[in-house]
Scaffold this motif. Sequence first.
Motif, PDB file in Angstrom:
ATOM      1  N   ASP A  26      40.278  37.663  44.286  1.00 16.96           N
ATOM      2  CA  ASP A  26      41.405  36.976  44.915  1.00 16.96           C
ATOM      3  C   ASP A  26      42.400  38.025  45.383  1.00 16.96           C
ATOM      4  O   ASP A  26      42.790  38.909  44.609  1.00 16.96           O
ATOM      5  N   ILE A  63      41.666  40.733  40.724  1.00 19.95           N
ATOM      6  CA  ILE A  63      42.873  40.387  41.475  1.00 19.95           C
ATOM      7  C   ILE A  63      43.330  41.643  42.201  1.00 19.95           C
ATOM      8  O   ILE A  63      43.403  42.718  41.597  1.00 19.95           O
ATOM      9  N   PHE A  82      49.777  35.256  39.318  1.00 20.74           N
ATOM     10  CA  PHE A  82      48.779  35.913  38.472  1.00 20.74           C
ATOM     11  C   PHE A  82      48.345  34.978  37.339  1.00 20.74           C
ATOM     12  O   PHE A  82      47.157  34.889  37.004  1.00 20.74           O
ATOM     13  N   LEU A  89      46.028  32.391  38.772  1.00 21.26           N
ATOM     14  CA  LEU A  89      44.729  32.965  39.126  1.00 21.26           C
ATOM     15  C   LEU A  89      43.850  33.154  37.896  1.00 21.26           C
ATOM     16  O   LEU A  89      42.650  32.848  37.919  1.00 21.26           O
TER      17      LEU A  89
END
Length: 425
Positions: free
Chosen positions: A179, A150, A216, A219
């Motif tokens: 991502d 991330i 978050f 994800l």
Amino acid sequence: MATFRAEVFQNEFLPDGGTDVHAIVTVTAEGVGGAVTADGGVAEVVMIDTSGSMTGPTLEAAKHAAQVALDHIPDGTWFAIVSGSHVAQRVFPYPNARVAIVQMEPGARAEAKRAVAALKATGGTAMSTWLRLADQIFATQPAATQRHAILLTDGKNESEPREQLTAAIRDVTGRFQCDARGVGQHWQVDELREISTALLGTVELIADPADIADDFRALLAASLARGVADAQLRVWTPQGGQVLFVRQVAPTVEDLTARRTDITPLVGAYPTGAWADESRDYHVAVRVPSRTVGNEQLAARVQIAVGDEVLASGLVKAAWSDDASLTARISPEVAHYTGQAELADAIQEGLAAKAAGDEATATVKLGRAVQLAAETGNEEATSKLRRVVDIEDEEHGTVRLKRGASRLDEMALDTASTKTTRVRR
């Protein structure tokens, strides 16, 4: 056990002299199950922007989000935290640790939270260093075959030439998925899109820093639901055939054409990344030598493979006919996704023209986007377009640029431009 199936939607009939064959291939995965973290096959790296622009509430929200994320990383998962500014630094495991990545367990989770709490904002922004450090960290655990990162930033990549970022993206492509998230209105959508596209991830706008934690959490849930670490779309064409392009067209538009690796002279492989229980659509276009009316041939074989094992296959056919009622038909699936790909281009080109001060081009492009969104039933795109343009005639794409449209509204439209609606069957 994971199972895949492939379905092909096309009009196989070509006129006399026709050479180009288009098909939509729907690949569906079922029974995948979640990622197995207990055996050390899964790794997560979180990259947090700690440049000077993050000072204040944004950094505090990012630190909170990272701590929330740590609570959602299961025990056994390899993980690390990177602080990114004009340089990248591993903040957990601590810089003086002998290892670059550790497996999650209660003690490591508590220490990682302390390391995150101590983050401070300073310096500029050079994302190439963040990506290269993440790559180096992942490389220390070759057994972790499912690698996900991330990246969170609030600013532009201002401390290095764009070419340096592009080179880093090229060098780490295929090593992990990423991502990318931009918070607020001062980051560049095209920069994060370049990262996420190459690394088979997503790019999103987080307008309010308070929403970082929820993003978050989502994800990580999506990443950990992917029980198949990596799959390839393989396309065979006959001798004399040529692949014109391979695009993922749902749930987002991603051009995979340049990502081809040759398996044999007739078979190319295209990366699709990790899979959960889901369905994706691919637009495959091939060119074959023309044959006389009445002939038929296999134009392409499209397969989904995990490792060396082919798990599903679909056939793309070509048949030459002099019956105009057959050859003039356009597959509804092909027509729908061709429009969706054009919609993404029209939005991005329209916003770029607007940013450059070319209002005439911006009006034409965004007007075409309005028309395409209506034709393909993309209500999300239409809703976001209405915040940027005043629509006078949706059917004909007649619009006026909205005066005073906010930067956040334009960024929301830009980041959502590649999201597609599924074709109605």
